[in-house]
Design an enzyme around this catalytic site. Structure first.
Site, mmCIF file in Angstrom:
data_model
loop_
_atom_site.group_PDB
_atom_site.id
_atom_site.type_symbol
_atom_site.label_atom_id
_atom_site.label_comp_id
_atom_site.label_asym_id
_atom_site.label_seq_id
_atom_site.Cartn_x
_atom_site.Cartn_y
_atom_site.Cartn_z
ATOM 1 N N LYS A 110 0.897 -1.463 -0.271
ATOM 2 C CA LYS A 110 -0.265 -0.096 -0.084
ATOM 3 C C LYS A 110 0.275 1.272 0.195
ATOM 4 O O LYS A 110 0.248 2.241 -1.012
ATOM 5 C CB LYS A 110 -0.690 -0.198 1.360
ATOM 6 C CG LYS A 110 -2.112 -1.000 0.795
ATOM 7 C CD LYS A 110 -3.082 -0.705 1.701
ATOM 8 C CE LYS A 110 -4.729 -1.312 1.179
ATOM 9 N NZ LYS A 110 -4.146 -2.805 2.105
ATOM 10 N N GLU A 156 -10.010 6.476 3.281
ATOM 11 C CA GLU A 156 -10.637 6.017 4.181
ATOM 12 C C GLU A 156 -10.148 4.395 4.973
ATOM 13 O O GLU A 156 -9.094 4.119 3.581
ATOM 14 C CB GLU A 156 -11.624 5.068 3.709
ATOM 15 C CG GLU A 156 -11.936 4.620 2.212
ATOM 16 C CD GLU A 156 -10.300 4.963 1.340
ATOM 17 O OE1 GLU A 156 -10.144 5.946 1.679
ATOM 18 O OE2 GLU A 156 -9.764 3.450 0.818
ATOM 19 N N SER A 204 2.245 -9.644 -1.170
ATOM 20 C CA SER A 204 1.192 -8.834 -0.821
ATOM 21 C C SER A 204 1.586 -7.712 0.478
ATOM 22 O O SER A 204 1.629 -6.775 0.879
ATOM 23 C CB SER A 204 -0.216 -8.546 -1.198
ATOM 24 O OG SER A 204 -0.789 -8.923 -0.241
HETATM 25 C C1 LIG Z 1 -4.695 -3.919 1.810
HETATM 26 C C2 LIG Z 1 -4.639 -5.327 1.201
HETATM 27 C C3 LIG Z 1 -4.719 -6.472 0.253
HETATM 28 C C4 LIG Z 1 -6.007 -5.807 -1.246
HETATM 29 O O1 LIG Z 1 -5.620 -4.489 -1.515
HETATM 30 P P1 LIG Z 1 -5.752 -4.874 -2.685
HETATM 31 O O2 LIG Z 1 -6.128 -3.863 -3.504
HETATM 32 O O3 LIG Z 1 -6.236 -5.913 -3.437
HETATM 33 O O4 LIG Z 1 -4.301 -4.992 -3.349
HETATM 34 C C5 LIG Z 1 -3.791 -6.799 0.039
HETATM 35 N N1 LIG Z 1 -3.050 -7.586 0.587
HETATM 36 C C6 LIG Z 1 -2.531 -6.867 1.861
HETATM 37 C C7 LIG Z 1 -1.299 -7.280 2.761
HETATM 38 C C8 LIG Z 1 -3.349 -5.866 2.313
HETATM 39 O O5 LIG Z 1 -3.093 -4.606 3.422
#
Ligand SMILES: *Cc1c(COP(=O)(O)O)cnc(C)c1O
Length: 406
Positions: free
Chosen positions: A89, A111, A381
């Protein structure tokens, strides 16, 4: 190669900008600023430099020898979990905050559901000297006290939203309301590939650094492209971030994984594409895409053990590529994600975020039947540190020692 979106922000039938008239001016200003900035070498240099020296890019592409041995195919992880604040993010937060500077804004609003996006925004807000206001449902504030505290430590102001279901979608409504009244000095820093044009395209652009790096890294390591790339899909920003660099390589399978919650048949999930009954095209928060809704078009409440996947709509670019047949989608249940989380932790010494564990779980399914020479890349992610208390609650459920996973 199809070029998307068109000048109205449409990905085929999806996307667009369904907003009140009071926001048209702000979106127009943002559009002009973004499309000129992305071609401006000085903006790109500042962005690159901050991604490198503040966020920690490039992230490694880790070859998982132990997993590869167990499954008898090659498994790589793109390590977004190693970034500052613990997830992808921050890539988008840095990009948009620099853009806000360029537009002369002094205030950021955002948000947040689980608080991860709020933490990323509070972090760049502190670094770049913005006044930062975060909107969060009062129910989420209750559930995510530590992230609220982290935001406050960074100097952000966290507003509790008491309307509706007191969760993410109500926080978005409140943030949009703030923006309507404050566009002159305020940038709304949206967290995923959602919302009105140009947000879906802009967020995808700021996240596409993931795929550019991954492509270069896999070519360097293997001298060829992977057979499959797997990513979890909440709004869809980490997924499109890695997929975009491979869309024109027809031989690379791109697979998005939604939250199957307690199972599609229970109705407690966030599988917009996976639930053929309730997942239908509709407008939510300014964009036209697949939305979980009842027969009257009312938004259905979603469920997932992973807060970042717990949202009733999905980015319009995913909707387009899914109907086009280029990106495949599937879902993974809460219990399967938890099992994959433990398996990765014990096999490779990496604790993934619960969101990322959804991608891992499906990648492991694929690995079971893959050939030895096949390569699977998983977009990791985020890291699981944020989930540690929730994990302890679910997995330990008492004071007994945690049994090893099978
Ligand atoms: C917020 C988040 C997601 C989901 O958001 P996307 O916009 O679909 O990438 C996935 N993995 C983590 C670790 C997150 O913090």
């Amino acid at each position: 190669m199809i070029h998307l979106p068109d000048e109205h922000g449409r990905f085929g039938a999806f996307g667009g900008a369904f907003v009140p008239e009071t926001l048209i001016y702000a979106l127009e200003e943002l559009k002009q600023s973004f499309y000129s900035a992305k071609e401006d070498p000085s903006f790109c240099n500042t962005l690159d430099s901050m991604l490198r020296h503040f966020a920690g890019r490039p992230t490694p592409l880790t070859c998982c020898e132990n997993l590869s041995h167990k499954f008898d195919c090659k498994i790589y992880l793109k390590r977004e979990d190693l970034l500052h604040t613990g997830a992808h993010k921050i890539n988008n937060a840095i990009g948009q905050a620099l853009l806000a500077k360029r537009m002369g804004k002094t205030r950021l609003i955002a948000e947040t559901g689980a608080g991860q996006h709020g933490v990323a925004v509070a972090t760049v807000g502190a670094k770049l000297g913005f006044e930062t206001e975060i909107y969060m449902g009062s129910k989420d504030i209750e559930r995510q006290r530590l992230n609220v505290f982290r935001m406050e430590l960074m100097g952000a102001n966290v507003h509790s939203v008491n309307s509706g279901s007191k969760t993410l979608k109500d926080a978005i409504n409140e943030a949009l309301r703030d923006w309507t009244a404050s566009v002159e000095n305020t940038h709304y820093l949206l967290g995923s590939v959602l919302g009105p044009h140009p947000y879906p395209d802009m967020v995808a652009h700021f996240q596409s650094v993931i795929g550019r790096e991954a492509r270069e890294q896999i070519l360097e390591a293997e001298e060829r492209l992977p057979n499959m790339i797997v990513a979890c899909v909440g709004g869809g920003s980490n997924a499109i971030g890695i997929f975009r660099s491979f869309l024109s390589d027809a031989e690379v399978r791109l697979i998005g994984v939604e939250a199957g919650g307690s199972g599609i048949e229970t109705g407690k999930h966030a599988a917009r594409f996976g639930d053929l009954k309730s997942g239908r095209p509709g407008v939510l928060h300014g964009t036209y895409s697949y939305v979980l809704q009842d027969p009257f078009g009312q938004i259905i409440e979603t469920h997932s053990v992973a807060a970042g996947l717990d949202y009733p709509a999905v980015g319009p670019e995913h909707a387009f590529w899914r109907d086009f047949g280029r990106i495949e989608f599937t879902s993974v249940r809460d219990d399967e994600a938890l099992e994959a989380l433990r398996f990765l932790s014990q096999t490779e010494g990496i604790l993934p975020a619960l969101e990322s564990a959804h991608a891992l779980s499906h990648a492991f399914r694929l690995a079971e039947t893959a050939d030895r020479h096949e390569i699977i890349v998983i977009n990791l992610s985020g890291r699981g540190d944020k989930d540690i208390f929730e994990l302890e609650r679910i997995l330990r459920g008492g004071h007994e020692p945690l049994r090893p996973a099978v």
